[in-house]
Design an enzyme around this catalytic site. Sequence first.
Site, short mmCIF file in Angstrom:
data_model
loop_
_atom_site.label_atom_id
_atom_site.label_comp_id
_atom_site.label_asym_id
_atom_site.label_seq_id
_atom_site.Cartn_x
_atom_site.Cartn_y
_atom_site.Cartn_z
N GLY A 2 0.80 -1.13 0.24
CA GLY A 2 -0.01 -0.13 -0.12
C GLY A 2 0.87 1.34 0.08
N GLU B 119 4.67 -6.00 2.67
CA GLU B 119 4.39 -6.64 1.27
C GLU B 119 4.22 -5.63 0.30
OE1 GLU B 119 1.59 -10.13 3.38
OE2 GLU B 119 0.60 -8.25 2.14
N ARG C 76 3.93 -1.97 -5.51
CA ARG C 76 4.12 -0.78 -6.36
C ARG C 76 5.27 -0.07 -5.80
NH1 ARG C 76 -0.81 1.23 -7.68
NH2 ARG C 76 -1.78 0.09 -5.78
N TYR D 98 -9.41 2.30 -12.92
CA TYR D 98 -9.68 3.21 -11.78
C TYR D 98 -9.51 4.82 -12.32
CZ TYR D 98 -7.24 -0.70 -9.31
OH TYR D 98 -6.87 -1.92 -8.80
N CYS E 85 -12.87 -2.32 -28.01
CA CYS E 85 -14.14 -1.69 -28.25
C CYS E 85 -14.89 -1.38 -26.75
CB CYS E 85 -14.77 -2.82 -29.01
SG CYS E 85 -14.08 -3.34 -30.52
N GLU E 86 -14.08 -0.65 -26.30
CA GLU E 86 -14.53 -0.19 -24.60
C GLU E 86 -14.21 1.15 -24.66
OE1 GLU E 86 -16.16 -1.50 -22.18
OE2 GLU E 86 -16.39 -3.21 -23.06
C1 LIG Z 1 -1.83 -6.05 -3.42
C2 LIG Z 1 -1.41 -6.38 -2.11
C3 LIG Z 1 -0.29 -6.19 -1.79
C4 LIG Z 1 0.66 -4.97 -2.59
O1 LIG Z 1 0.19 -4.00 -2.85
P1 LIG Z 1 1.10 -2.69 -3.38
O2 LIG Z 1 0.05 -1.45 -3.27
O3 LIG Z 1 1.51 -3.22 -4.49
O4 LIG Z 1 2.35 -2.33 -2.43
C5 LIG Z 1 0.26 -6.56 -0.63
N1 LIG Z 1 -0.49 -7.31 0.10
C6 LIG Z 1 -1.52 -7.76 -0.35
C7 LIG Z 1 -2.27 -8.73 0.64
C8 LIG Z 1 -2.28 -7.22 -1.45
O5 LIG Z 1 -3.23 -7.54 -1.79
#
Ligand SMILES: *Cc1c(COP(=O)(O)O)cnc(C)c1O
Length: 421
Positions: free
Chosen positions: A230, A272, A275, A314, A341-342
């Site tokens: 995130g 985790e 991005r 998005y 075609c969207e």
């Molecule tokens: C998508 C996701 C991530 C990675 O999110 P980023 O926005 O790429 O950092 C990590 N953990 C879980 C459980 C996710 O669904």
Amino acid sequence: MAKKNFPLTAEKLEEIIKKYPTPFHIYDERAIRLNIRRLFKAFDWAPGFREYYAVKAAPNPRLLQILRQEGAGADCSSLPELILADKAGITGESIMLTSNDTPADEFQKAIELGAIINLDDISHIEYLEKNAGLPKVISFRYNPGPVIEGNDIIGKPEEAKYGLTKEQLFAAYKIMKEKGLKRFGLHTMVISNELHDGAFIATAEMMFKLAVELKEKLGIAMEFINLGGGIGIPYRPEEKEVNIEAVSQGIKKAYEKILIPAGLVQTQIAFESGRAITGPYGYLVATVLHEKKTYKDYIGLDASMANLMRPGMYGAYHHMTVVGKENEPCTCTYDVTGSLCENCDKFAINRKLPPISIGDKVIIYDTGAHGHSMGFNYNGKLRSAELLIKTDGTVELIRRAETIDDYFATLTGFSGSIMDK
Ligand SMILES: *Cc1c(COP(=O)(O)O)cnc(C)c1O
């Protein structure tokens, strides 16, 4: 305003395009390495700090290999992702299975690989035990519900399908303790593409307090606290990147204030992040095929939403430049489209750009995460190649473009090569 730079000269890019026709995604190995080193350095105070790279962001084993060399693990949510991680040399507890609505074969593979399993629901305890057996380390995903503000992409936690309520969380650890498990982790992911430093510190504080409560009530000392992904990136040039050093210092303060006095002195912090690790270091390169003038002025590319669906899905902003025209004034207003075609198949709407000619090369920025990986075959569109600019400056093909044969490979009920009549 931060300027976005493409790492190759126009001449070098032309040379690459001769060999690998557009569209393609191209990644910058050096920048990815420097970036993940910065994350590890920022958290060098934290005992056993871990980054499990979210494989879904860019599921290419070459990229995973690079990240593994830099010390990353892998966060997986499917059987192929588990296999990808393993094939890239990320093994055992360097793999975290954070999935939801999980099928048995995923749990079985995770157990076989010795991965850490992060359960999304209390009912999965029984399902896991029955179908795959119990792992050595178990973690649960916490959904804090209405107490915390989410954001646009992930929404409100109480509306999100992920995780356990607080009540369920306590019950789940209790069950696992009674089943004899000794090693525990705690997980949450409540934000997505977040640019405010404070949001990560607030999440850490919430999780640290929860870990202390779990210790007091159940006598469980969390081995790790996984704060999920995130971490956002500045897709717009005027946005500011997350100050990861400041985030780390804020989390350190909370760690010292909340965890240490409670005796949780060795608890590892994990992310985790997907991005923020590779996102800014991937680029989608496309060629202008058509200009169309109706009620608006459209630029049609040889890439489409099948190569990058974030803008269409998005309404996400992705910066764009025209090769060789980086310093020209943006005097035109275009919708930049693909050929699906969207009507949502637009990379940009009302974008100010320099005057564009047919054949121009367009660079779309920040496609190194959730770019190629979100690709799909709608309208019979084929997924593009992925290239890597290696640290020595040479370019390596790390995934070839799909061919029509690939498209037909899963179709049954007719025989012969597609090239036959
Ligand atoms: C998508 C996701 C991530 C990675 O999110 P980023 O926005 O790429 O950092 C990590 N953990 C879980 C459980 C996710 O669904």
